[in-house]
Scaffold this active site. Structure first.
Site, mmCIF file in Angstrom:
data_model
loop_
_atom_site.group_PDB
_atom_site.id
_atom_site.type_symbol
_atom_site.label_atom_id
_atom_site.label_comp_id
_atom_site.label_asym_id
_atom_site.label_seq_id
_atom_site.Cartn_x
_atom_site.Cartn_y
_atom_site.Cartn_z
ATOM 1 N N ASP A 15 -2.566 14.690 -15.031
ATOM 2 C CA ASP A 15 -1.469 13.319 -14.510
ATOM 3 C C ASP A 15 -1.992 12.292 -15.322
ATOM 4 O O ASP A 15 -2.959 12.102 -15.714
ATOM 5 C CB ASP A 15 -1.639 13.432 -12.927
ATOM 6 C CG ASP A 15 -0.608 12.496 -12.358
ATOM 7 O OD1 ASP A 15 0.594 12.555 -12.791
ATOM 8 O OD2 ASP A 15 -1.283 11.536 -11.585
ATOM 9 N N SER A 16 -0.984 11.291 -15.149
ATOM 10 C CA SER A 16 -1.292 9.953 -15.535
ATOM 11 C C SER A 16 -2.502 9.170 -14.796
ATOM 12 O O SER A 16 -3.225 8.584 -15.218
ATOM 13 C CB SER A 16 -0.183 9.120 -15.565
ATOM 14 O OG SER A 16 0.337 9.016 -14.196
ATOM 15 N N GLU A 163 -0.886 2.943 -4.821
ATOM 16 C CA GLU A 163 -2.103 2.644 -5.644
ATOM 17 C C GLU A 163 -3.101 1.657 -4.956
ATOM 18 O O GLU A 163 -4.234 1.626 -5.140
ATOM 19 C CB GLU A 163 -1.978 2.575 -7.156
ATOM 20 C CG GLU A 163 -1.412 3.513 -7.721
ATOM 21 C CD GLU A 163 -2.137 4.175 -9.094
ATOM 22 O OE1 GLU A 163 -2.577 3.564 -9.699
ATOM 23 O OE2 GLU A 163 -2.067 5.426 -9.249
ATOM 24 N N CYS A 197 8.191 12.359 -7.802
ATOM 25 C CA CYS A 197 6.830 11.529 -8.220
ATOM 26 C C CYS A 197 5.681 11.817 -7.602
ATOM 27 O O CYS A 197 5.832 12.055 -6.214
ATOM 28 C CB CYS A 197 7.078 10.131 -8.282
ATOM 29 S SG CYS A 197 5.688 8.956 -8.612
ATOM 30 N N HIS A 199 3.243 10.602 -6.561
ATOM 31 C CA HIS A 199 2.583 9.465 -5.507
ATOM 32 C C HIS A 199 3.389 9.629 -4.070
ATOM 33 O O HIS A 199 2.825 9.011 -3.025
ATOM 34 C CB HIS A 199 2.492 7.993 -5.861
ATOM 35 C CG HIS A 199 1.757 7.938 -6.858
ATOM 36 N ND1 HIS A 199 1.653 8.775 -8.105
ATOM 37 C CD2 HIS A 199 0.614 6.802 -6.804
ATOM 38 C CE1 HIS A 199 0.484 8.214 -8.796
ATOM 39 N NE2 HIS A 199 -0.062 6.986 -8.096
HETATM 40 N N1 DGL Z 1 2.294 10.511 -12.146
HETATM 41 C C1 DGL Z 1 3.552 9.621 -12.293
HETATM 42 C C2 DGL Z 1 4.918 10.621 -11.816
HETATM 43 O O1 DGL Z 1 4.755 11.626 -11.291
HETATM 44 C C3 DGL Z 1 3.679 8.538 -11.376
HETATM 45 C C4 DGL Z 1 2.539 7.413 -11.775
HETATM 46 C C5 DGL Z 1 2.855 7.068 -13.155
HETATM 47 O O2 DGL Z 1 3.892 6.045 -13.240
HETATM 48 O O3 DGL Z 1 2.113 6.983 -14.051
HETATM 49 O O4 DGL Z 1 5.827 10.228 -12.510
#
Ligand code: DGL
Length: 278
Positions: A15-16, A163, A197, A199
């Site tokens: 993940d990011s 976050e 998403c 989050h």
């Molecule tokens: N993990 C990203 C998503 O599911 C959300 C966080 C980001 O923008 O990096 O889209």
């Protein structure tokens, strides 16, 4: 520190940042026997507003690291990376990196089932700007459910709210209500809302407060876990190439203390990470 443990062939989960831990939590609960490496690219997150090229470049670099660490299979738990990098990685990069390796995302497994939730054939998709603008969800959902109308809403403030630990605050209520009103204002017949998403599951209680009670709010974790379980049943060669010692190692490209504190909230269990320099 990125030592490959000889003989270990874990499933990679990418993940990011921390968000993918909401998806990983469901995967690890469903398939606890496998070994896992989780990598959060926190140093370069969020990915949500970045260009196709940038998301592809960052994601590919992380996927190459997973391969170097012995992972035959990598799950992109990030919607933005799944929307903007997965196809190029699958269609171009894997040929060079190892055609026997697999990289899977979260969009297709979700698209395969989301049409089963709606009675009105109107589904709302909530995601980052990147995910929404890529049109990946409408395109994929309509492959499996051509009769379903997909209405999208970008919610650019929701990731920063989570976050910054503001997801229980009045500020969160304001932005959640604003984006949901925009979406339901466009199409009041929406009866299914997909949290597209990583989050957003942390906001699920607040989201439910701001939509009519008949609207189903669907998080992805268990859908992705179901799909991975099914994939491994259908791909026995891949399943048997994975090691099964029930181990989990977390890596972050940014500060480990920060990752451990936030990661524990997303994962629901204690997280202890290792720093990876990119
Ligand atoms: N993990 C990203 C998503 O599911 C959300 C966080 C980001 O923008 O990096 O889209």
């Amino acid at each position: 520190m990125d030592m490959h443990l000889p003989g270990s062939r874990p499933i990679g989960v990418f993940d990011s940042g921390y968000g993918g831990l909401t998806v990983f939590k469901a995967i690890a609960a469903r398939l606890p026997q496998y070994d896992y490496l989780y990598l959060g690219d926190n140093a370069r997150s969020p990915y949500g507003n970045r260009s196709f090229d940038t998301v592809h470049q960052y994601t590919l670099q992380c996927v190459e690291w997973f391969f170097k660490m012995g992972c035959p299979l990598v799950i992109l738990a990030c919607n933005t990376a799944s929307a903007k990098a997965l196809r190029t990685i699958q269609q171009q990069d894997l040929t060079r990196l190892g055609p026997e390796k697999r990289v899977l995302g979260v969009i297709r497994p979700t698209a395969e089932v989301i049409g089963n939730y709606t009675l009105t054939n109107h589904v709302g998709v909530l995601g980052t700007k990147g995910t929404v603008n890529s049109l990946s969800y409408p395109i994929e959902i309509n492959k499996f459910f051509p009769e379903v109308h997909v209405h999208q809403q970008a919610c650019p403030m929701w990731v920063p709210l989570v976050e910054n630990n503001e997801y229980g605050s009045k500020g969160a209520d304001y932005f959640i209500k604003k984006n949901l009103d925009e979406l339901l204002g466009k199409q009041p017949d929406i009866d299914t809302l997909l949290l597209a998403c990583t989050h957003y599951p942390l906001l699920i209680d607040k989201i439910k407060e701001h939509v009519p009670p008949h609207v189903k709010v669907v998080a992805q974790g268990s859908i992705v876990a179901d799909s991975l379980e099914d994939y491994l049943l259908r791909h026995k060669k891949m399943a048997s190439s994975l090691t099964q010692n029930g181990s989990i190692r977390f890596y972050t490209t940014d500060d480990t203390e920060d990752f451990d504190r936030q990661g524990t909230v997303f994962f629901g269990n204690e997280v202890k990470s290792i720093h990876l320099h990119v």
